[in-house]
Design a protein around this motif. Structure first.
Motif, PDB file in Angstrom:
ATOM      1  N   SER A 246       0.834  -1.208   0.000  1.00  0.00           N
ATOM      2  CA  SER A 246       0.000   0.000   0.000  1.00  0.00           C
ATOM      3  C   SER A 246       0.866   1.255   0.000  1.00  0.00           C
ATOM      4  O   SER A 246       0.543   2.242  -0.671  1.00  0.00           O
ATOM      5  CB  SER A 246      -0.944  -0.008   1.201  1.00  0.00           C
ATOM      6  OG  SER A 246      -0.246   0.093   2.414  1.00  0.00           O
ATOM      7  N   ARG A 250       1.003   4.122  -2.954  1.00  0.00           N
ATOM      8  CA  ARG A 250       0.793   5.551  -2.692  1.00  0.00           C
ATOM      9  C   ARG A 250       1.926   6.382  -3.275  1.00  0.00           C
ATOM     10  O   ARG A 250       1.711   7.486  -3.778  1.00  0.00           O
ATOM     11  CB  ARG A 250       0.669   5.793  -1.185  1.00  0.00           C
ATOM     12  CG  ARG A 250      -0.690   5.405  -0.615  1.00  0.00           C
ATOM     13  CD  ARG A 250      -0.937   6.032   0.757  1.00  0.00           C
ATOM     14  NE  ARG A 250       0.057   5.613   1.721  1.00  0.00           N
ATOM     15  CZ  ARG A 250      -0.034   4.509   2.453  1.00  0.00           C
ATOM     16  NH1 ARG A 250      -1.085   3.715   2.325  1.00  0.00           N
ATOM     17  NH2 ARG A 250       0.907   4.196   3.319  1.00  0.00           N
ATOM     18  N   GLY A 253       1.373   7.317  -6.716  1.00  0.00           N
ATOM     19  CA  GLY A 253       0.268   8.227  -6.983  1.00  0.00           C
ATOM     20  C   GLY A 253      -1.116   7.642  -6.831  1.00  0.00           C
ATOM     21  O   GLY A 253      -2.116   8.317  -7.121  1.00  0.00           O
ATOM     22  N   ARG A 255      -4.186   6.801  -4.742  1.00  0.00           N
ATOM     23  CA  ARG A 255      -4.720   7.314  -3.485  1.00  0.00           C
ATOM     24  C   ARG A 255      -5.355   6.182  -2.666  1.00  0.00           C
ATOM     25  O   ARG A 255      -6.445   5.706  -2.987  1.00  0.00           O
ATOM     26  CB  ARG A 255      -5.750   8.407  -3.756  1.00  0.00           C
ATOM     27  CG  ARG A 255      -5.142   9.649  -4.411  1.00  0.00           C
ATOM     28  CD  ARG A 255      -6.199  10.714  -4.628  1.00  0.00           C
ATOM     29  NE  ARG A 255      -5.630  11.892  -5.258  1.00  0.00           N
ATOM     30  CZ  ARG A 255      -6.336  12.974  -5.586  1.00  0.00           C
ATOM     31  NH1 ARG A 255      -7.653  12.993  -5.340  1.00  0.00           N
ATOM     32  NH2 ARG A 255      -5.747  14.001  -6.153  1.00  0.00           N
ATOM     33  N   GLN A 258      -4.068   5.640   4.560  1.00  0.00           N
ATOM     34  CA  GLN A 258      -2.728   5.601   5.144  1.00  0.00           C
ATOM     35  C   GLN A 258      -2.469   4.336   5.955  1.00  0.00           C
ATOM     36  O   GLN A 258      -1.338   3.871   6.022  1.00  0.00           O
ATOM     37  CB  GLN A 258      -2.530   6.828   6.052  1.00  0.00           C
ATOM     38  CG  GLN A 258      -2.399   8.139   5.296  1.00  0.00           C
ATOM     39  CD  GLN A 258      -1.078   8.254   4.560  1.00  0.00           C
ATOM     40  OE1 GLN A 258      -0.056   7.724   5.013  1.00  0.00           O
ATOM     41  NE2 GLN A 258      -1.083   8.928   3.422  1.00  0.00           N
ATOM     42  N   TRP A 273     -10.816   2.492  -5.282  1.00  0.00           N
ATOM     43  CA  TRP A 273     -10.006   3.435  -6.097  1.00  0.00           C
ATOM     44  C   TRP A 273     -10.331   3.272  -7.578  1.00  0.00           C
ATOM     45  O   TRP A 273     -10.481   4.238  -8.317  1.00  0.00           O
ATOM     46  CB  TRP A 273      -8.515   3.165  -5.855  1.00  0.00           C
ATOM     47  CG  TRP A 273      -7.626   3.974  -6.751  1.00  0.00           C
ATOM     48  CD1 TRP A 273      -7.273   5.274  -6.597  1.00  0.00           C
ATOM     49  CD2 TRP A 273      -7.004   3.525  -7.947  1.00  0.00           C
ATOM     50  NE1 TRP A 273      -6.459   5.677  -7.632  1.00  0.00           N
ATOM     51  CE2 TRP A 273      -6.262   4.606  -8.472  1.00  0.00           C
ATOM     52  CE3 TRP A 273      -6.967   2.287  -8.620  1.00  0.00           C
ATOM     53  CZ2 TRP A 273      -5.524   4.500  -9.645  1.00  0.00           C
ATOM     54  CZ3 TRP A 273      -6.246   2.197  -9.784  1.00  0.00           C
ATOM     55  CH2 TRP A 273      -5.521   3.296 -10.290  1.00  0.00           C
TER      56      TRP A 273
END
Length: 274
Positions: A246, A250, A253, A255, A258, A273
């Motif tokens: 993950s 990120r 790019g 999204r 977190q 996504w």
């Protein structure tokens, strides 16, 4: 009282070198705590101190309200805090699954009728129905560990300590034992302490203690510890694959949230996504 209290624990096998140094932590009732570290970090030695298989050089270990140094209560402590070891074959001593589950109950002097009820209950809980008369050595690794867990849960412990209990298993067996640990903790409120070098296994725990060279390096939730790159590097641990992937995505790019922790969370996030 918390079921496990460790205060200023130090331990050594020889006079020259401490294997554990000044360890302090508590485990709450119904909590799942993973103790993680590289080989030689002291995590398995710590596990054996928790139920009195090893005695502290200094400090105190109070498990289920019993001091591990008290010889008069040590057997009661071990009934209240069961332990599952790394090698399944070393734990199975009886000719059949049912006999093996009953072994600890017989030693504890449980009346025969109650013992039969507990054996049946534990075999069902561990999803071993139909295997009661099978020879344990003919079972798969995951089934053997579930037999060991059945023998422990039949004693109705407050705490179960698993010392690298999944490290010798294939992925299917590892998943079987992990599911049993999850059920025992989340649904039955049994306190779980799992010793592991597998950070993906540790990621399911409520708390993660990181050991390094006999010292407690970190004590926090897995989510918080996975943010501490310097701790993982020092302890020679790597991020779980879903967490690592993950973060890489990120950086490219994509999204994503977190704090992805599991494979399922990563799959769900990628589906959203897209």
């Amino acid at each position: 009282m918390d079921p496990i209290i460790v205060e200023d624990l130090s331990f050594s096998y020889t006079a020259e070198q401490l294997v554990l140094q000044d360890i302090n932590f508590r485990v709450k009732q119904g909590e799942w705590v993973a103790i993680a570290g590289h080989n030689g970090s002291g995590k398995s030695t710590l596990a054996k101190c928790l139920n009195g298989l090893l005695m502290p050089k200094s400090g105190e270990v109070i498990t289920c309200g019993r001091n591990t140094k008290d010889k008069e209560t040590i057997m009661d402590l071990r009934r209240r805090a069961g332990m599952v070891f790394q090698q399944p074959d070393n734990q199975l001593v009886a000719p059949t699954v049912a006999d093996d589950v009953a072994f600890g109950l017989e030693n504890a002097g449980i009346p025969f009728k109650e013992m039969q009820e507990r054996v049946k209950e534990s075999i069902h809980r561990m999803k071993l129905d139909g295997l009661e008369d099978r020879e344990p050595h003919r079972l798969s690794g995951g089934q053997k560990q579930r037999v060991a867990l059945a023998g422990i849960t039949a004693l109705r412990p407050e705490v179960i300590i698993l010392d690298e209990a999944t490290s010798m298993l294939d992925p299917v067996g590892r998943q079987e034992v992990q599911e049993m640990m999850r059920t025992l903790c989340r649904e039955e409120g049994i306190t779980i302490v799992s010793i592991t070098h597998d950070v993906e296994e540790a990621s399911e725990a409520d708390r993660m203690l990181v050991m390094h060279e006999g010292r407690l390096l970190a004590d926090d939730t897995p989510r918080e510890i996975f943010r501490q790159q310097e701790v993982l590097v020092q302890a020679k641990l790597t991020l779980p694959l879903p967490v690592k992937l993950s973060r890489m995505l990120r950086e490219e790019g994509i999204r994503l949230p977190q704090d992805i922790m599991s494979e399922q969370e990563l799959v769900d996030a990628l589906c959203e996504w897209k």
